[in-house]
Design a protein around this motif. Structure first.
Motif, short mmCIF file in Angstrom:
data_model
loop_
_atom_site.label_atom_id
_atom_site.label_comp_id
_atom_site.label_asym_id
_atom_site.label_seq_id
_atom_site.Cartn_x
_atom_site.Cartn_y
_atom_site.Cartn_z
N SER A 128 -12.34 3.09 4.72
CA SER A 128 -11.15 3.88 4.43
C SER A 128 -10.75 3.83 2.96
O SER A 128 -10.29 4.84 2.40
CB SER A 128 -9.99 3.41 5.30
OG SER A 128 -10.29 3.60 6.65
N SER A 129 -10.94 2.68 2.31
CA SER A 129 -10.55 2.58 0.90
C SER A 129 -11.42 3.46 0.02
O SER A 129 -10.94 4.03 -0.97
CB SER A 129 -10.60 1.12 0.44
OG SER A 129 -11.91 0.62 0.50
N LYS A 130 -12.71 3.61 0.35
CA LYS A 130 -13.59 4.50 -0.41
C LYS A 130 -13.11 5.94 -0.28
O LYS A 130 -13.04 6.67 -1.28
CB LYS A 130 -15.03 4.37 0.09
CG LYS A 130 -15.99 5.34 -0.56
CD LYS A 130 -17.39 5.23 0.02
CE LYS A 130 -18.31 6.31 -0.53
NZ LYS A 130 -19.64 6.24 0.08
N LEU A 131 -12.77 6.35 0.94
CA LEU A 131 -12.30 7.72 1.15
C LEU A 131 -10.99 7.95 0.42
O LEU A 131 -10.78 9.01 -0.19
CB LEU A 131 -12.14 8.01 2.65
CG LEU A 131 -13.39 8.45 3.39
CD1 LEU A 131 -14.55 7.51 3.26
CD2 LEU A 131 -13.08 8.75 4.85
N ASP A 132 -10.10 6.96 0.46
CA ASP A 132 -8.82 7.08 -0.26
C ASP A 132 -9.05 7.25 -1.75
O ASP A 132 -8.39 8.05 -2.42
CB ASP A 132 -7.95 5.85 -0.01
CG ASP A 132 -7.45 5.76 1.43
OD1 ASP A 132 -7.45 6.78 2.14
OD2 ASP A 132 -7.05 4.64 1.82
N ALA A 133 -9.99 6.46 -2.30
CA ALA A 133 -10.26 6.51 -3.75
C ALA A 133 -10.85 7.87 -4.14
O ALA A 133 -10.46 8.46 -5.16
CB ALA A 133 -11.21 5.38 -4.14
N CYS A 134 -11.77 8.39 -3.34
CA CYS A 134 -12.37 9.69 -3.61
C CYS A 134 -11.29 10.78 -3.55
O CYS A 134 -11.22 11.64 -4.44
CB CYS A 134 -13.48 9.97 -2.61
SG CYS A 134 -14.34 11.53 -2.90
N LEU A 135 -10.46 10.73 -2.54
CA LEU A 135 -9.41 11.73 -2.39
C LEU A 135 -8.42 11.68 -3.55
O LEU A 135 -7.96 12.72 -4.04
CB LEU A 135 -8.68 11.52 -1.06
CG LEU A 135 -7.66 12.58 -0.67
CD1 LEU A 135 -8.32 13.95 -0.53
CD2 LEU A 135 -6.97 12.20 0.63
N ALA A 136 -8.13 10.48 -4.03
CA ALA A 136 -7.20 10.33 -5.17
C ALA A 136 -7.75 11.01 -6.42
O ALA A 136 -6.98 11.55 -7.22
CB ALA A 136 -6.94 8.85 -5.43
#
Length: 168
Positions: A128-136
Motif C-alpha cells: 500500500s505504501s508503494k501505491l500511495d507514493a506513486c499516486l502522490a
C-alpha cells in the motif's frame, strides 16, 4: 494497530454478508476487503484489513471462528507475510507531462495498460505504501480516475491455510 486478517470460508451465497455483518454489528471498520475462490471451487479466501487494540482483534478472530461457513481464520500480522495491492490510475497528459508520467511509471515498475493522445492508464502493484507514493507523484500531473483492489496477503514459507490436496 493495523491487522491483516485472512479468512478461509465455504464458497456459498451469504458468507461474505455474514462476515461483514459481524464487523458492522460490533462497530468495527473494515479498511480493505478482497474475496476470491481459492481454486477448488468449494472455498474462498477473504482478506481484510482492520484496526484495533489486541483485545478487540482477538474478539474479532474468536467471533469469526464461530461463524459456520468459516473454515479457518488467521491474523497474518502476527507473522511474516507478503502483501500486495493493485491500483489502476488514469492520468490526463499533454505534450509537457507525458514524459514525466512515463518516468514515474518506470520508477515504480508499473505498466502502461492503455494510452491515448491525452491520457495514460497505469497499473501499479505492490504494498500500500508503494501505491500511495506513486499516486502522490502522479496526482499533481493530472489524475482523473483511480481504483484500488484492496489488500491480498499470504503468510511466508510453508505455513498456509488452504488444503493443498484441493489444488491442481
Amino acid at each position: 494497530m493495523r491487522h491483516v486478517i485472512s479468512v478461509l470460508v465455504e464458497n456459498e451465497s451469504g458468507v461474505l454478508s455474514r462476515v461483514v455483518g459481524l464487523f458492522s454489528a460490533r462497530g468495527f471498520n473494515i479498511e480493505t476487503l478482497t474475496v476470491a475462490p481459492v481454486g477448488d471451487g468449494e472455498t474462498s479466501r477473504i482478506t481484510l484489513v482492520t484496526r484495533g487494540e489486541e483485545g478487540i482483534i482477538e474478539q474479532i478472530l474468536k467471533q469469526l471462528n464461530k461463524l459456520v461457513p468459516v473454515i479457518q481464520v488467521a491474523d497474518l500480522t502476527e507473522g511474516p507475510h507478503v502483501e500486495r495491492e493493485l491500483m489502476l490510475v488514469k492520468v490526463a497528459t499533454d505534450r509537457d507531462t507525458r514524459a514525466e508520467v512515463l518516468r514515474i511509471a518506470d520508477i515504480f515498475r508499473s505498466r502502461v495498460v492503455d494510452a491515448t493522445t491525452s491520457s495514460f492508464m497505469i497499473e501499479v502493484t505492490g504494498d500500500s505504501s508503494k501505491l500511495d507514493a506513486c499516486l502522490a507523484l502522479l496526482t499533481p500531473l493530472g489524475v482523473t480516475e483511480m481504483v484500488r483492489t484492496g489488500l491480498v496477503a499470504l503468510s511466508r514459507g510453508e505455513k498456509g491455510m488452504v488444503n493443498k490436496a484441493s489444488h491442481p
